[in-house]
Write an enzyme that holds these catalytic residues in place. Structure first.
Site, PDB file in Angstrom:
ATOM      1  NE  ARG A 160     121.209 -37.546-106.409  1.00 56.50           N
ATOM      2  CZ  ARG A 160     120.082 -38.174-106.748  1.00 56.50           C
ATOM      3  NH1 ARG A 160     119.987 -38.808-107.912  1.00 56.50           N
ATOM      4  NH2 ARG A 160     119.034 -38.150-105.954  1.00 56.50           N
ATOM      5  CB  SER A 235     120.500 -36.693-100.981  1.00 54.17           C
ATOM      6  OG  SER A 235     119.211 -37.146-101.227  1.00 54.17           O
ATOM      7  CD  GLU A 331     124.212 -35.418-104.584  1.00 52.31           C
ATOM      8  OE1 GLU A 331     124.454 -34.937-105.695  1.00 52.31           O
ATOM      9  OE2 GLU A 331     123.261 -35.062-103.867  1.00 52.31           O
TER      10      GLU A 331
HETATM   11  N1  EPU Z   1     115.246 -44.631 -95.234  1.00 47.67           N
HETATM   12  C1  EPU Z   1     115.367 -44.835 -93.867  1.00 47.67           C
HETATM   13  N2  EPU Z   1     115.542 -43.729 -93.083  1.00 47.67           N
HETATM   14  C2  EPU Z   1     115.585 -42.471 -93.589  1.00 47.67           C
HETATM   15  C3  EPU Z   1     115.484 -42.286 -94.977  1.00 47.67           C
HETATM   16  C4  EPU Z   1     115.307 -43.391 -95.792  1.00 47.67           C
HETATM   17  O1  EPU Z   1     115.318 -45.945 -93.388  1.00 47.67           O
HETATM   18  O2  EPU Z   1     115.728 -41.545 -92.793  1.00 47.67           O
HETATM   19  C5  EPU Z   1     114.995 -45.809 -96.091  1.00 47.67           C
HETATM   20  C6  EPU Z   1     113.532 -45.798 -96.555  1.00 47.67           C
HETATM   21  O3  EPU Z   1     112.714 -46.463 -95.654  1.00 47.67           O
HETATM   22  C7  EPU Z   1     113.606 -46.551 -97.847  1.00 47.67           C
HETATM   23  C8  EPU Z   1     114.962 -46.174 -98.388  1.00 47.67           C
HETATM   24  O4  EPU Z   1     115.720 -45.695 -97.286  1.00 47.67           O
HETATM   25  O5  EPU Z   1     113.596 -47.935 -97.636  1.00 47.67           O
HETATM   26  C9  EPU Z   1     114.929 -45.167 -99.532  1.00 47.67           C
HETATM   27  O6  EPU Z   1     114.376 -43.947 -99.073  1.00 47.67           O
HETATM   28  P1  EPU Z   1     113.789 -42.840-100.097  1.00 47.67           P
HETATM   29  O7  EPU Z   1     112.778 -43.447-100.970  1.00 47.67           O
HETATM   30  O8  EPU Z   1     113.400 -41.655 -99.292  1.00 47.67           O
HETATM   31  O9  EPU Z   1     115.001 -42.506-101.054  1.00 47.67           O
HETATM   32  P2  EPU Z   1     116.542 -42.268-100.802  1.00 47.67           P
HETATM   33  O10 EPU Z   1     117.305 -43.392-101.387  1.00 47.67           O
HETATM   34  O11 EPU Z   1     116.776 -41.979 -99.359  1.00 47.67           O
HETATM   35  C10 EPU Z   1     116.963 -41.052-103.086  1.00 47.67           C
HETATM   36  C11 EPU Z   1     117.578 -39.789-103.564  1.00 47.67           C
HETATM   37  C12 EPU Z   1     116.632 -38.605-103.332  1.00 47.67           C
HETATM   38  C13 EPU Z   1     115.347 -38.880-104.092  1.00 47.67           C
HETATM   39  C14 EPU Z   1     114.744 -40.202-103.574  1.00 47.67           C
HETATM   40  C15 EPU Z   1     113.531 -40.626-104.359  1.00 47.67           C
HETATM   41  C16 EPU Z   1     119.968 -40.103-103.341  1.00 47.67           C
HETATM   42  C17 EPU Z   1     121.217 -39.730-102.614  1.00 47.67           C
HETATM   43  N3  EPU Z   1     118.841 -39.552-102.899  1.00 47.67           N
HETATM   44  O12 EPU Z   1     116.821 -40.946-101.672  1.00 47.67           O
HETATM   45  O13 EPU Z   1     117.251 -37.437-103.896  1.00 47.67           O
HETATM   46  O14 EPU Z   1     114.405 -37.826-103.917  1.00 47.67           O
HETATM   47  O15 EPU Z   1     115.733 -41.279-103.736  1.00 47.67           O
HETATM   48  O16 EPU Z   1     113.896 -41.051-105.627  1.00 47.67           O
HETATM   49  O17 EPU Z   1     120.039 -40.874-104.294  1.00 47.67           O
HETATM   50  C18 EPU Z   1     118.463 -35.435-103.543  1.00 47.67           C
HETATM   51  O18 EPU Z   1     119.329 -35.890-104.297  1.00 47.67           O
HETATM   52  O19 EPU Z   1     118.580 -34.295-103.014  1.00 47.67           O
HETATM   53  C19 EPU Z   1     117.295 -36.251-103.208  1.00 47.67           C
HETATM   54  C20 EPU Z   1     116.388 -35.852-102.323  1.00 47.67           C
END
Ligand code: EPU
Length: 335
Positions: A160, A235, A331
């Site tokens: 990012r 995010s 972010e």
């Molecule tokens: N999780 C929770 N609670 C929540 C959300 C997530 O416990 O409310 C846990 C999930 O259970 C999982 C982990 O966090 O174990 C990861 O969750 P997820 O796969 O949804 O991905 P993320 O790390 O929360 C990142 C990106 C997203 C992208 C997804 C998929 C960042 C800041 N965000 O989210 O990007 O779509 O991975 O690759 O790196 C964006 O930048 O706008 C965005 C949506």
């Protein structure tokens, strides 16, 4: 090219926040952009408006980058090289690539915003970052009006992050981005857990880039709010990277803490999990709140001001520091 006055920016930012531009101009050609820069240097750029939170009216001239067009530069046996103008909508471009059987961007389906801003924060999702496919970025230097080309390496891409968020910030206007995509033997990236699960359900064998795109669209639609229905900026926080020793200490107290190994000394922890553990998920505070299905996303229920949303973000940051000793980094660009 006409300069308009007192224009609402509500429809130009995906948070749907009401702020005004004293002066506003929509730019549809590279020529107009260069002409404008001869007289206007103190400008505020807006493109897809998908990664910003407006907290005040804009006194500078707001320049809406709306330059469209896709060109095929060259093609060889397995690849195609494209240059895409900054004002093209990201998701429509991804869908166009899939319809042409150009592979590489399918995991990045349904990300809001425009092509010109994709390198700035190096958009990424489901195991792919746009830096993996970008060959170069063309930008105009505001001070000189000259066109500069940044190679992939020049962009200094990180998670990012890129040169455009650091030393080049505010100095350039990105006018086009070039990509190298596959025309056959696509390298499908299905390693991200949620994609594997979605594809398993379909029970497909000969997977196509269309299948991956469909799976990503289904996952995103199931947990991320559509900015057309409810204002948001994806995010809001970055996933923090902490030391292994801090992680081990946290794991003793919170055994279910999810993590991704970054290196032998660093671990990335999902910010969404931290925010959820602090009790914010699905909660509404006045006109804004935290999305019910993804705690990383702050939402505008209709009439929230940027300040209100920013205050909620700060409350969340304080709470996460107190509980976990981790400082969440925002972010989204706060304006
Ligand atoms: N999780 C929770 N609670 C929540 C959300 C997530 O416990 O409310 C846990 C999930 O259970 C999982 C982990 O966090 O174990 C990861 O969750 P997820 O796969 O949804 O991905 P993320 O790390 O929360 C990142 C990106 C997203 C992208 C997804 C998929 C960042 C800041 N965000 O989210 O990007 O779509 O991975 O690759 O790196 C964006 O930048 O706008 C965005 C949506």
């Amino acid at each position: 090219m006409t300069i308009q006055h007192n224009i609402s920016l509500k429809k130009y930012n995906t948070f749907g926040v009401e702020c005004y531009a004293k002066r506003f101009v929509s730019i549809t050609s590279f020529y107009d952009l260069q002409q404008l820069l001869k007289t206007e240097k103190d400008i505020f750029l807006i493109s897809g408006g998908s990664n910003m939170l407006l907290t005040k009216d804009i006194d500078k001239l707001v320049v809406f980058i709306n330059i469209k067009g896709i060109s095929i530069d060259r093609e060889n046996e397995n690849s195609v090289y494209l240059t895409v103008n900054a004002g093209e909508n990201w998701h429509e471009f991804v869908l166009w690539c899939i319809s042409q059987n150009y592979g590489g961007l399918e995991n990045l389906s349904l990300i809001p915003g425009n092509v010109g801003t994709c390198p700035i924060q190096n958009i990424g999702a489901y195991g792919v970052e746009v830096k993996d496919i970008i060959t170069k970025v063309a930008a105009i230097e505001i001070a000189s009006g000259k066109q500069i080309t940044f190679s992939n390496k020049d962009c200094k891409f990180g998670y990012r992050n890129s040169i455009f968020k650091n030393e080049a910030k505010g100095k350039y206007i990105i006018n086009s981005v070039s990509f190298k995509l596959t025309t056959n033997k696509h390298k499908l990236n299905t390693s991200y857990g949620a994609i594997e699960t979605a594809l398993d359900k379909k029970n497909s064998t000969n997977l196509t880039i269309q299948d991956i795109s469909d799976a990503v669209i289904a996952i995103r639609q199931s947990k991320l709010p559509d900015p057309k229905e409810i204002g948001n900026s994806g995010s809001f926080f970055k996933n923090p990277v902490i030391s292994v020793s801090q992680f081990i200490a946290l794991q003793k107290e919170y055994s279910s803490i999810p993590s991704y190994k970054i290196s032998d000394t660093e671990i990335k922890v999902p910010a969404g999990w931290l925010v959820e553990q602090c009790g914010f998920k699905g909660k509404r505070y006045g006109n804004c709140g935290v999305h019910e299905k993804q705690a990383l996303v702050l939402v505008n229920y209709g009439n929230a001001s940027g300040k209100e949303i920013y205050e909620l973000a700060q409350t969340i940051q304080e709470s996460v520091v107190k509980k976990f000793g981790i400082q969440l980094e925002i972010e989204v660009n706060i304006v």
